[in-house]
Scaffold this active site. Structure first.
Site, mmCIF file in Angstrom:
data_model
loop_
_atom_site.group_PDB
_atom_site.id
_atom_site.type_symbol
_atom_site.label_atom_id
_atom_site.label_comp_id
_atom_site.label_asym_id
_atom_site.label_seq_id
_atom_site.Cartn_x
_atom_site.Cartn_y
_atom_site.Cartn_z
ATOM 1 N N TYR A 141 -26.406 -7.191 34.871
ATOM 2 C CA TYR A 141 -27.443 -6.165 34.823
ATOM 3 C C TYR A 141 -27.746 -5.760 33.388
ATOM 4 O O TYR A 141 -27.031 -6.135 32.462
ATOM 5 C CB TYR A 141 -27.038 -4.939 35.646
ATOM 6 C CG TYR A 141 -25.985 -4.065 34.979
ATOM 7 C CD1 TYR A 141 -24.659 -4.485 34.892
ATOM 8 C CD2 TYR A 141 -26.328 -2.843 34.396
ATOM 9 C CE1 TYR A 141 -23.707 -3.698 34.264
ATOM 10 C CE2 TYR A 141 -25.376 -2.053 33.771
ATOM 11 C CZ TYR A 141 -24.069 -2.486 33.709
ATOM 12 O OH TYR A 141 -23.132 -1.716 33.078
ATOM 13 N N LYS B 205 -22.145 -8.119 30.731
ATOM 14 C CA LYS B 205 -22.599 -6.927 31.452
ATOM 15 C C LYS B 205 -22.686 -7.277 32.933
ATOM 16 O O LYS B 205 -23.756 -7.582 33.461
ATOM 17 C CB LYS B 205 -23.950 -6.481 30.885
ATOM 18 C CG LYS B 205 -24.170 -4.994 31.019
ATOM 19 C CD LYS B 205 -25.194 -4.506 30.026
ATOM 20 C CE LYS B 205 -25.648 -3.091 30.318
ATOM 21 N NZ LYS B 205 -24.569 -2.101 30.350
ATOM 22 N N GLU C 54 -13.618 0.960 23.673
ATOM 23 C CA GLU C 54 -14.921 1.613 23.851
ATOM 24 C C GLU C 54 -14.765 2.721 24.881
ATOM 25 O O GLU C 54 -13.641 3.140 25.178
ATOM 26 C CB GLU C 54 -15.990 0.586 24.238
ATOM 27 C CG GLU C 54 -15.672 -0.194 25.504
ATOM 28 C CD GLU C 54 -16.734 -1.223 25.864
ATOM 29 O OE1 GLU C 54 -17.868 -1.141 25.364
ATOM 30 O OE2 GLU C 54 -16.418 -2.108 26.689
ATOM 31 N N LEU D 191 -18.374 -4.310 25.179
ATOM 32 C CA LEU D 191 -19.763 -4.714 25.347
ATOM 33 C C LEU D 191 -20.447 -4.616 23.980
ATOM 34 O O LEU D 191 -20.234 -3.648 23.247
ATOM 35 C CB LEU D 191 -20.478 -3.788 26.342
ATOM 36 C CG LEU D 191 -21.881 -4.299 26.662
ATOM 37 C CD1 LEU D 191 -21.813 -5.464 27.633
ATOM 38 C CD2 LEU D 191 -22.753 -3.205 27.209
HETATM 39 N N1 PMP Z 1 -20.008 -0.268 26.584
HETATM 40 C C1 PMP Z 1 -20.131 -0.226 27.921
HETATM 41 C C2 PMP Z 1 -18.932 -0.491 28.769
HETATM 42 C C3 PMP Z 1 -21.380 0.087 28.505
HETATM 43 O O1 PMP Z 1 -21.512 0.115 29.841
HETATM 44 C C4 PMP Z 1 -22.475 0.385 27.669
HETATM 45 C C5 PMP Z 1 -23.791 0.768 28.260
HETATM 46 N N2 PMP Z 1 -24.611 -0.330 28.489
HETATM 47 C C6 PMP Z 1 -22.293 0.326 26.269
HETATM 48 C C7 PMP Z 1 -21.034 -0.003 25.775
HETATM 49 C C8 PMP Z 1 -23.415 0.607 25.323
HETATM 50 O O2 PMP Z 1 -24.324 -0.449 25.295
HETATM 51 P P1 PMP Z 1 -25.875 -0.195 24.996
HETATM 52 O O3 PMP Z 1 -25.956 0.475 23.680
HETATM 53 O O4 PMP Z 1 -26.458 -1.553 24.974
HETATM 54 O O5 PMP Z 1 -26.390 0.653 26.094
#
Ligand code: PMP
Length: 275
Positions: free
Chosen positions: A30, A143, A175, A199
């Protein structure tokens, strides 16, 4: 209006098969986009990540990236969305429950938008967090729909009366439940390297670019929970949270317990990327 399989239709008219592998196995991927002023923010970066997630888990995208872009843009128009988010997921398809990838299943695309507002209060006032062991698998760079550890972590934070959780592997901060984390110590910005343990956040990349253009010293270098507690500033980055300061972790104040000056500078610069 939602988009499901090959058409736009009202949510209540969508019929999802229990044989969808997303339902049995979390077998899908996703993306979540921010929509500012009716347009998809960092569209290309999100699309590249979607493509990479798909290819790594061997799901064939049901449309070209350009076509998916058109679908999402039409979705925004059909819903007259000005500010909010767009969610898009692609599951491997429908097949009787069995672990092997089905030979003939057709990947299923679902997309919809929300009017979830920017978290203005949290960005201004900051949030509190707890630390928790990161028990996820070793492909956190993908993701995928397998978010049970993330939802459990988020719930653990709420059960502790705080808003977020800082995940760590043996004391090394990775994270948060749905965002990346950065800390500033002695004017150096630290964040975990973009490897298989986190991520590769789109917001993370934007913030690192902004920090570099502000001539801040940036180190994509992991740090420990102890170092985090001694940081001058801590904040999380993500599509929905943008840049949100963390002011307290495990009941201990970070620095003087208010949003730091470099965090605020980055927040201002970030707003300028879409305002
Ligand atoms: N880490 C995780 C586990 C996430 O779910 C997200 C949200 N998508 C992020 C980091 C931040 O990524 P982004 O800046 O692309 O939203």
């Amino acid at each position: 209006m939602y988009f499901y399989k090959n058409q736009f239709l009202p949510k209540n008219d969508i019929h999802i098969s229990p044989d969808d592998r997303g339902y049995y196995f979390g077998d899908g991927i996703y993306e979540v986009f921010r929509v500012y002023q009716g347009t998809l923010y960092e569209q290309e970066a999100h699309m590249q990540r979607l493509q990479r997630s798909a290819s790594e888990v061997r799901i064939e995208l049901p449309y070209t990236i350009d076509k998916i872009g058109e679908i999402l843009t039409e979705l925004i128009h059909k819903n007259a969305l000005v500010e909010g988010t767009v969610y898009v997921q692609i599951t491997r398809g429908e097949a009787p429950r069995a672990h092997p990838f089905p030979a003939h299943a057709e990947p299923v695309l679902l997309a919809y938008c929300t009017t979830v507002p920017r978290p203005v209060a949290a960005m201004q006032q900051g949030i509190q967090a707890i630390t928790l062991a990161d028990i996820r698998w070793l492909r956190c760079d993908l993701k995928t729909l397998n978010l049970l550890p993330n939802t459990m972590a988020k719930q653990a934070a709420l059960d502790h009366g705080v808003q977020e959780v800082v995940l760590h592997r043996d004391g090394i901060v990775t994270e948060c439940s749905a965002s990346n984390i950065m800390m500033i110590k002695d004017n150096v910005l630290y964040t975990h390297p973009a490897n298989h343990l986190i991520l590769h956040g789109i917001t993370r990349a934007v913030v690192l670019r902004l920090a570099q253009s502000l001539e801040m010293n940036v180190k994509e270098q992991a740090f420990t929970t102890e170092q985090l507690l001694l940081a001058d500033e801590v904040f999380i980055t993500g599509t929905t949270v943008e840049i949100t300061p963390i002011l307290q972790i495990d009941g201990k104040r970070i620095a003087n317990g208010s949003p730091g000056p470099l965090t605020q500078t980055l927040q201002r610069e970030f707003e300028r990327t879409f305002a």
